[in-house]
Design an enzyme around this catalytic site. Structure first.
Site, PDB file in Angstrom:
ATOM      1  N   HIS A 261       0.801  -0.879  -0.050  1.00 41.78           N
ATOM      2  CA  HIS A 261      -0.355   0.000  -0.142  1.00 41.78           C
ATOM      3  C   HIS A 261       0.917   1.285  -0.066  1.00 41.78           C
ATOM      4  O   HIS A 261       1.818   1.255   0.686  1.00 41.78           O
ATOM      5  CB  HIS A 261      -0.909   0.120   1.205  1.00 41.78           C
ATOM      6  CG  HIS A 261      -1.827   1.130   1.188  1.00 41.78           C
ATOM      7  ND1 HIS A 261      -1.747   2.320   1.847  1.00 41.78           N
ATOM      8  CD2 HIS A 261      -3.085   1.061   0.792  1.00 41.78           C
ATOM      9  CE1 HIS A 261      -2.640   3.219   1.492  1.00 41.78           C
ATOM     10  NE2 HIS A 261      -3.852   2.506   0.883  1.00 41.78           N
TER      11      HIS A 261
ATOM     12  N   ASP B 260      -7.227   4.681   4.793  1.00 37.29           N
ATOM     13  CA  ASP B 260      -7.609   4.397   3.223  1.00 37.29           C
ATOM     14  C   ASP B 260      -7.861   2.976   2.853  1.00 37.29           C
ATOM     15  O   ASP B 260      -8.627   2.671   2.044  1.00 37.29           O
ATOM     16  CB  ASP B 260      -6.402   5.060   2.373  1.00 37.29           C
ATOM     17  CG  ASP B 260      -6.594   4.924   1.144  1.00 37.29           C
ATOM     18  OD1 ASP B 260      -7.533   5.556   0.398  1.00 37.29           O
ATOM     19  OD2 ASP B 260      -5.754   4.239   0.160  1.00 37.29           O
TER      20      ASP B 260
END
Ligand code: GF9
Ligand code: FES
Length: 388
Positions: A196, A348
């Site tokens: 990520h 997120d």
């Protein structure tokens, strides 16, 4: 007669009826059951008296260490190892900081999610540790008291291993069978997030911050030693995804750094007589001392907060060994802990996951090619079969 947005009902704004409707909406929102986010991690003894039960729970984990006469063996091994492990925790302040960090991460994540994803608000964070309280059973009870109907199981291990996230999911599945037989809670799983961009960014910034503490003339030759918890070779050889995913994190971080420095991935924390994935840090320190490397920067890459493996093993044990070997520039980068950029990354990850409306990743249902643990198969079917 029909009214549209362009022709509002005259006098509606501020009218008693409007006021009542608004108040109803607020009440309805606040009684909406929370979207639960369950942070899964290993846990650790919060004081020296908890060391024994921590070890006992660890050695009782048949998904991690399948041993014959497990419950008897676990008692025996835990008792034998407790004094030495207590001594290690005594040297890092008398207990594991994982409770403190995980609670902080949970609280910060909850606040960010409410802002980022109003559609699924309110969010409520829970913690489910594998070997110390709060454990899975207690957490499910708390979620039931809060009326949870939708939950996300969020691993705090960036890379998937059947011995870490897999064990936590097996434990969750076992408890849900008993505690929520009618499946009142719908689950989905964030099982890994090795590359990520927010995770990578946080690691990169922590590395840059540490590199800046070396003399400028030596900075670009500092060797980055990405260090992950090792796995027994039999776990590696049955096809556990962890080594590949840890390497993927390392690759992504090095790309973000523009390959500013030479680096290696090494594997720490081996115990017992079985073969483990290497190289291990003591051998690496010795090797690089012989090769004349004075500046080594350790980067813990598989945990998101401080724990015994950073605070004791790296800082105390390897720090000491480095000194002995004449490695004068031995340092460690800070763990992610409560860095806001890391929490933003977690928010997120969860927000994107919730918006995707999928119970599991494409990777989760695939068992290791040489898996013989039937529990893994059942756990994966259970989470894959969730209808959100
Ligand atoms: C692990 C992370 C990755 C028994 C020790 C006597 C065994 C083990 C692990 C992997 C932790 C954190 C991996 C064992 C037997 N394993 N540790 N596997 N642990 N200890 O199979 Cl990020
Ligand atoms: Fe990996 Fe069972 S050990 S799926």
């Amino acid at each position: 007669m029909f009214r549209n947005a362009a022709t509002p009902c005259r006098g509606a704004i501020g009218s008693p009826a409007m006021h009542f409707r608004r108040r109803l909406a607020t009440v309805a929102q606040s009684t909406k059951p929370p979207t639960a986010v369950v942070l899964m991690n290993l846990g650790g003894p919060k004081d020296l008296d908890s060391v024994h039960s921590f070890l006992h729970n660890l050695f009782s984990d048949g998904d991690l260490i399948p041993i014959p006469f497990q419950s008897y063996a676990a008692k025996f091994i835990a008792k034998r190892r407790t004094p030495k492990i207590q001594e290690q925790y005594a040297q890092i302040g008398g207990g594991s900081p994982i409770h403190m960090w995980t609670e902080r991460q949970a609280k910060m994540l909850e606040e960010r999610l409410d802002k980022a994803s109003p559609a699924t608000a309110p969010h409520k964070s829970y913690v489910a540790f594998r070997y110390t309280a709060p454990m899975t059973e207690e957490t499910i009870h708390a979620m039931q008291r809060d009326g949870v109907q939708r939950a996300v199981a969020l691993t705090l291990y960036p890379q998937y291993s059947c011995s870490t996230t897999g064990s936590s999911l097996n434990e969750l599945w076992r408890n849900l069978k008993d505690l929520d037989p009618d499946q009142k809670i719908k689950w989905s799983v964030v099982d890994r997030f090795p590359t990520h961009p927010g995770l990578v960014e946080t690691f990169a910034r922590h590395i840059e911050k540490s590199l800046a503490t070396y003399p400028e003339s030596e900075r670009k030759d500092v060797v980055l030693l990405f260090s992950a918890h090792s796995l027994p070779m039999d776990v590696v050889n049955r096809g556990d995804p962890y080594p590949q995913e840890v390497a993927a994190t390392v690759q992504a971080v090095m790309e973000r750094l523009g390959h500013s420095n030479p680096y290696r991935l090494i594997w720490q924390s081996q115990v017992g007589p079985k073969p483990w994935l290497g190289p291990k840090p003591d051998a690496v320190l010795e090797g690089y001392a012989k090769l004349g490397r004075k500046n080594l920067l350790m980067v813990p890459i598989a945990f998101v907060s401080d724990h015994i493996e950073t605070l004791f093993e790296v800082d105390v044990e390897y720090g000491h060994l480095a000194k002995e070997k004449g490695i004068t520039g031995f340092k460690r980068v800070e763990s992610l802990n409560d860095d806001p950029i890391f929490i933003d990354a977690m928010a997120d990850i969860v927000q994107t996951h919730l918006a995707g409306n999928k119970p599991v990743s494409n990777q989760l249902p695939l068992r290791c090619p040489l898996c013989t643990n039937e529990k893994c198969g059942e756990q994966k079917e259970f989470f894959k079969g969730q209808r959100l």
